[in-house]
Design an enzyme around this catalytic site. Sequence first.
Site, mmCIF file in Angstrom:
data_model
loop_
_atom_site.group_PDB
_atom_site.id
_atom_site.type_symbol
_atom_site.label_atom_id
_atom_site.label_comp_id
_atom_site.label_asym_id
_atom_site.label_seq_id
_atom_site.Cartn_x
_atom_site.Cartn_y
_atom_site.Cartn_z
ATOM 1 N N LYS A 70 64.707 46.827 13.935
ATOM 2 C CA LYS A 70 64.868 46.016 12.720
ATOM 3 C C LYS A 70 65.634 46.710 11.607
ATOM 4 C CE LYS A 70 61.118 42.796 13.579
ATOM 5 N NZ LYS A 70 59.910 42.123 13.043
ATOM 6 N N ILE A 71 65.827 48.011 11.712
ATOM 7 C CA ILE A 71 66.658 48.667 10.707
ATOM 8 C C ILE A 71 68.102 48.184 10.811
ATOM 9 C CG2 ILE A 71 67.230 50.694 12.127
ATOM 10 C CD1 ILE A 71 66.990 52.365 9.507
#
Length: 388
Positions: A70-71
């Site tokens: 998700k980064i």
Amino acid sequence: MSNRPKDQNHVLPPSNLGSSRVRKVPKDSSLPRSVCDLVGRTPLLELARAGNGSRLLIKLECFNPTGSAKIRMALAMVRSAERRGEIKPGYTIVEPTSGNTGLGLAIAAAQLGYKFIGVVDSHAAPSKLAAMKAYGAELVVVDGPSDRPSTMLRRKKAEEICSSCPYVWWPDQHNNPNNPLGYSHLAEELDSAISANIDVLVASVGTGGTLCGTARRLRELGHSLITIGVEPEGSIIFGPPAGAYKQSGAGAPGGFPVGCNVDTEAIDQGLKINDVKAFATSRVLAREKGLMLGGTSGAAIYEALRQLASFPAGTTMVVIACDAGEKYQNTIFDDRWMIANKLLSDIAEHQVSGMLRAFNDSIALSNRQTANLNRYCSTAEGASARGL
């Protein structure tokens, strides 16, 4: 023996190490200058191969900073907002999060010059909350009356913060189009690493960005694929009934309006996996394969192992393992916690272990069959040469 006279004042020549001469520092523009530059280019692992040539590949997104895929989308959302002028130095980013998106936004904020407020609940893994604080985030904790994720309360609190404070920006990961676009590079990494067609793509579904964004880009790159989305049993993304679940970072509780980044037309199969099977898979992979992955990754890999043999020979199936397991040392990998929550199952772990063994057995069987066929062909060729 040297005839040189002793000289108490003799001085040794200066060494290069003590030289006052200024050395040139080599320039290497390829070296990362920020932790944000380390995002992506994660490894791809062949977890299983069947005797018919089908294989299961795992894209290990746990090797990203924060240990999560998700980064990628956190950075994409922030950088897009910067380009559009929606966020400027000194602004505060506000986002309701179960942990991994918050970790990505906390790093992005720290590196790009913003503050970050994460609106969280106690359903998130304690280690995720601690890590967000370590990255400089401010946490606002809200909890509902049940043990389900307080997703609606988190969104309401985020709205309150944004309406009462100037110079704030809410990415809204569930509806921000730069969430799925943030996975374009992931798709391109898969396309570059895999020469064959990617036939099946499997991932857990929360906001929908990981699976839908990756699948959309892979199709643009020419891959003809089937997509399998996995959510926790008790989540309502793929329909009711709603219920409690412990998998963190995927799914949506009852009453939550599913965001537009869940593109149902891009998901061919939407399936539910319960916590017992998801966590059993994570535990077996750690014990037998040295892979410590989170519960949502366990759920996706469980379904991939279950379905791989049902696809045609030579299928290439890819699972996006979105989350590292080190964050769950006190939950998934803690027998006491598992027993207290009635989630520990020797039967489920034996089943997962059995599926992994079955693929190895199918290769051994295929090799024996091939050897027998080669011997038969050699015998038949010899007989033909002798005129029999």
